[in-house]
Design an enzyme around this catalytic site. Structure first.
Site: not given
Ligand code: ATR
Length: 280
Positions: A67, A103
């Site tokens: 990420k 997220d």
């Protein structure tokens, strides 16, 4: 064919392909779009991503451990992804790589749909890794991220290793207002929302041995566990049995995936179909 993928290492366990392909089917896009899982080692990540547009990919989800690398290689990144320091969604358009972090918005969407979620409620985040940063950003900058909660929440952070939480405060402090310093011994009843971003429970550990939580204090709280496995985590089970409103890691997966799909396709994501496939 428009291709989509989740890039991770390992990635075989990911429920994203089943969930996203079910959504594409429901949207009538299954003939033109396909979503797959691609295992990429960290040293191959950048080259793999850069090759994707020429192979017909229009976007990708990125999961552990890529990420941060995904954010670094992007040509453009949203303010949310920059603040969190990580991206889970890449879009390839007109020769450019754009990075977003869904997220954070996914967590907010899940919490925002609960009745027991007043604006400005006080929140406790457990953990200080990448998932914690997304949770903190979402909870304290809710309105800016998802237009769901116009009032920032007051957020406290607890982490097993205190110095790591302090470092996170220093880095995120530029973007969000955190309360003072990380908390050593949180008073659980002070919080309306408790979000576990640690990996405790995934390896079978007892969350009540490793986290500063007491099941007797769950009634009336919203308990979120970002982790997901084959079955509900013990934290989710015990919290629910003790009167908390719970949001499990699968729901967070569904919500972040829905936001990613909306970015790529421009279509409203079919949440029920995605939830059913993810729980499959
Ligand atoms: P991610 O980026 O997915 O959040 P990470 O950076 O590996 O993953 O962070 C894992 C988190 O789980 C950390 O907050 C870690 O605490 P430490 O910083 O003290 O390592 C937490 N964690 C993992 N195992 C734990 C345990 N047994 N008890 C308490 N916290 C734990």
């Amino acid at each position: 064919m428009k291709r989509l993928a989740v890039l991770g290492h390992p990635v075989a366990h990911s429920r994203s392909p089943a969930m996203q392909n079910a959504a594409l089917q429901k949207l009538g896009l299954a003939e033109e779009w396909r979503y797959e899982a691609i295992d990429v080692a960290p040293e191959d990540f950048e080259a793999r991503v850069r090759a994707m547009p020429a192979e017909g990919f229009v976007g990708a989800n990125v999961t552990i451990p890529h990420k941060q690398a995904a954010l670094r290689l992007a040509d453009e990144a949203s303010p949310t992804a920059r603040a969190i320091g990580a991206a889970n969604t890449l879009s390839f358009e007109a020769g450019k790589i754009h990075a977003e972090n869904t997220d954070a918005g996914g967590l907010l969407a899940a919490i925002g749909d609960l009745p027991a979620s007043p604006p400005g409620a006080r929140a406790l985040v457990l953990g200080a890794g990448g998932a914690a940063r997304a949770a903190i950003w979402a909870l304290s900058k809710g309105g800016a991220v998802a237009h769901i909660d116009p009032e920032p929440r007051a957020v406290d952070v607890w982490n097993r290793t205190g110095e790591r939480a302090t470092k996170l405060y220093d880095e995120l402090g530029e973007y969000v207002e955190l309360n003072g310093a990380p908390v050593d011994k949180p008073t659980q009843e002070d919080y309306k929302i408790v979000v576990n971003t640690t990996s405790v429970g995934l390896g079978g550990e007892d969350p009540f041995e490793h986290l500063p939580l007491d099941p007797r204090k769950f009634p009336g709280q919203v308990v979120v566990d970002m982790a997901y496995g084959d079955r509900p985590t013990k934290l989710i089970e015990v919290a629910e049995d003790n009167g908390a409103t719970v949001v499990d890691g699968i729901e967070i997966l569904v919500r972040q995936g829905a936001l990613s799909l909306e970015i790529w396709s421009g279509c409203p994501a079919p949440l029920d179909v995605m939830r059913e496939a993810a729980n499959g």
